[in-house]
Design a protein around this motif. Structure first.
Motif, PDB file in Angstrom:
ATOM      1  N   LYS A  78       0.850  -1.191   0.000  1.00 13.93           N
ATOM      2  CA  LYS A  78       0.000   0.000   0.000  1.00 13.93           C
ATOM      3  C   LYS A  78       0.887   1.243   0.000  1.00 13.93           C
ATOM      4  O   LYS A  78       1.875   1.308   0.725  1.00 13.93           O
ATOM      5  CB  LYS A  78      -0.926  -0.015   1.212  1.00 13.93           C
ATOM      6  CG  LYS A  78      -1.940  -1.156   1.190  1.00 13.93           C
ATOM      7  CD  LYS A  78      -2.760  -1.184   2.454  1.00 13.93           C
ATOM      8  CE  LYS A  78      -3.894  -2.210   2.333  1.00 13.93           C
ATOM      9  NZ  LYS A  78      -3.400  -3.568   2.090  1.00 13.93           N
ATOM     10  N   GLN A 100      -2.937   4.112  -3.028  1.00 15.22           N
ATOM     11  CA  GLN A 100      -4.209   4.040  -2.292  1.00 15.22           C
ATOM     12  C   GLN A 100      -4.518   5.351  -1.565  1.00 15.22           C
ATOM     13  O   GLN A 100      -5.602   5.510  -1.018  1.00 15.22           O
ATOM     14  CB  GLN A 100      -4.166   2.916  -1.254  1.00 15.22           C
ATOM     15  CG  GLN A 100      -4.351   1.523  -1.815  1.00 15.22           C
ATOM     16  CD  GLN A 100      -3.055   0.998  -2.395  1.00 15.22           C
ATOM     17  OE1 GLN A 100      -1.968   1.351  -1.942  1.00 15.22           O
ATOM     18  NE2 GLN A 100      -3.148   0.162  -3.410  1.00 15.22           N
ATOM     19  N   THR A 118      -6.928   4.430   7.285  1.00 15.62           N
ATOM     20  CA  THR A 118      -7.903   4.188   6.209  1.00 15.62           C
ATOM     21  C   THR A 118      -7.337   3.250   5.151  1.00 15.62           C
ATOM     22  O   THR A 118      -8.003   2.312   4.709  1.00 15.62           O
ATOM     23  CB  THR A 118      -8.311   5.523   5.558  1.00 15.62           C
ATOM     24  OG1 THR A 118      -8.902   6.360   6.553  1.00 15.62           O
ATOM     25  CG2 THR A 118      -9.321   5.292   4.435  1.00 15.62           C
ATOM     26  N   GLY A 122      -7.913  -1.088   3.766  1.00 20.90           N
ATOM     27  CA  GLY A 122      -8.237  -1.462   2.396  1.00 20.90           C
ATOM     28  C   GLY A 122      -9.006  -0.419   1.625  1.00 20.90           C
ATOM     29  O   GLY A 122      -9.490  -0.684   0.516  1.00 20.90           O
ATOM     30  N   ASN A 123      -9.137   0.789   2.181  1.00 23.03           N
ATOM     31  CA  ASN A 123      -9.869   1.860   1.514  1.00 23.03           C
ATOM     32  C   ASN A 123      -8.906   2.899   0.940  1.00 23.03           C
ATOM     33  O   ASN A 123      -7.706   2.864   1.218  1.00 23.03           O
ATOM     34  CB  ASN A 123     -10.828   2.527   2.501  1.00 23.03           C
ATOM     35  CG  ASN A 123     -11.840   1.553   3.055  1.00 23.03           C
ATOM     36  OD1 ASN A 123     -12.440   0.778   2.312  1.00 23.03           O
ATOM     37  ND2 ASN A 123     -12.049   1.574   4.368  1.00 23.03           N
ATOM     38  N   TYR A 124      -9.459   3.818   0.172  1.00 22.63           N
ATOM     39  CA  TYR A 124      -8.662   4.901  -0.402  1.00 22.63           C
ATOM     40  C   TYR A 124      -8.801   6.161   0.459  1.00 22.63           C
ATOM     41  O   TYR A 124      -9.837   6.380   1.085  1.00 22.63           O
ATOM     42  CB  TYR A 124      -9.115   5.213  -1.833  1.00 22.63           C
ATOM     43  CG  TYR A 124      -8.714   4.169  -2.839  1.00 22.63           C
ATOM     44  CD1 TYR A 124      -7.573   4.329  -3.613  1.00 22.63           C
ATOM     45  CD2 TYR A 124      -9.468   3.017  -3.013  1.00 22.63           C
ATOM     46  CE1 TYR A 124      -7.190   3.366  -4.533  1.00 22.63           C
ATOM     47  CE2 TYR A 124      -9.103   2.031  -3.929  1.00 22.63           C
ATOM     48  CZ  TYR A 124      -7.961   2.227  -4.692  1.00 22.63           C
ATOM     49  OH  TYR A 124      -7.581   1.266  -5.588  1.00 22.63           O
ATOM     50  N   TYR A 125      -7.747   6.959   0.455  1.00 24.23           N
ATOM     51  CA  TYR A 125      -7.801   8.215   1.206  1.00 24.23           C
ATOM     52  C   TYR A 125      -7.250   9.343   0.342  1.00 24.23           C
ATOM     53  O   TYR A 125      -6.130   9.269  -0.152  1.00 24.23           O
ATOM     54  CB  TYR A 125      -6.988   8.132   2.501  1.00 24.23           C
ATOM     55  CG  TYR A 125      -7.193   9.350   3.378  1.00 24.23           C
ATOM     56  CD1 TYR A 125      -8.182   9.363   4.344  1.00 24.23           C
ATOM     57  CD2 TYR A 125      -6.422  10.504   3.192  1.00 24.23           C
ATOM     58  CE1 TYR A 125      -8.399  10.487   5.121  1.00 24.23           C
ATOM     59  CE2 TYR A 125      -6.633  11.634   3.968  1.00 24.23           C
ATOM     60  CZ  TYR A 125      -7.627  11.620   4.937  1.00 24.23           C
ATOM     61  OH  TYR A 125      -7.854  12.730   5.689  1.00 24.23           O
TER      62      TYR A 125
END
Length: 212
Positions: A78, A100, A118, A122-125
């Protein structure tokens, strides 16, 4: 469980500042440092961090090119890009390359920690201040698409659209324009394809919005 972080930036003072911030959070572990893009690639392969905080503008190899190289050998890593610029182009290019996250160097420590958390989930920021830039550009593109789709309509299609918006059915439109009902149906299908509408209700809303 700690999160191993690799810091990549050509400004030593900035890296040291990030390292000091990380010491305040026991869940974060400094896995390594890199002063340019090539070193970032090598360090990523050596220490296998969970996250890389990587500057976009670095010597030898910029951050985006380094990101692409790293992902070819460590596809699950990441990466959060660091930048001084609130630029839609850089944000989009970073995300396309596989990042990401995208945060500004002027961000607070709280936002930095939030971005790391975040991305680890596994999410985008995207930096808070950058979201406004992205939304403004997105709305501008939507309006441009709407204007372009309207210009793509032929004169006859605009006539049919106006009548549809007035509540006339295919038979009534065919009678008024002296064409067949099948021709009206063909025009309606073409209008829906050009405007991106998928239903009559959507087509009517589009017509009202565009002043038909």
């Amino acid at each position: 469980m700690t999160t191993k972080i690799l810091l990549a930036d050509d400004h030593e003072l900035f890296i040291e500042g990030l390292a000091e911030l990380m010491k305040k959070r026991p869940e974060l572990e400094l896995a390594g440092k890199a002063k340019d893009g090539l070193q970032a690639v090598g360090e990523a392969e050596r220490v296998k961090p969970d996250i890389i905080l990587m500057d976009i503008a670095m010597p030898e190899l910029n951050g985006i090119k380094a990101l692409r190289k790293i992902l070819t050998s460590i596809p699950d890593i990441k990466v959060i890009m660091l930048s001084m610029y609130n630029s839609r182009e850089l944000i989009v290019e970073s995300l396309r390359a596989g990042a990401q996250g995208y945060i500004l160097k002027e961000c607070t420590s709280g936002e930095l920690y939030e971005a790391i958390k975040t991305v680890m989930m596994g999410n985008y920021y995207i930096a808070r201040s950058s979201l406004a830039v992205m939304i403004e550009d997105y709305l501008r593109l939507l309006k441009a698409d709407e204007r372009n789709s309207a210009r793509l309509l032929s004169e006859r299609e605009r006539e049919v659209l106006k009548m549809l918006a007035d509540g006339k059915n295919a038979k009534e439109i065919a009678y008024e324009l002296s064409i067949s009902k099948n021709t009206v149906d063909v025009h309606r299908r073409h209008i829906m394809e050009k405007t991106g509408c998928t239903s009559m209700a959507g087509l009517v809303r589009y017509a009202i919005r565009e002043g038909y």
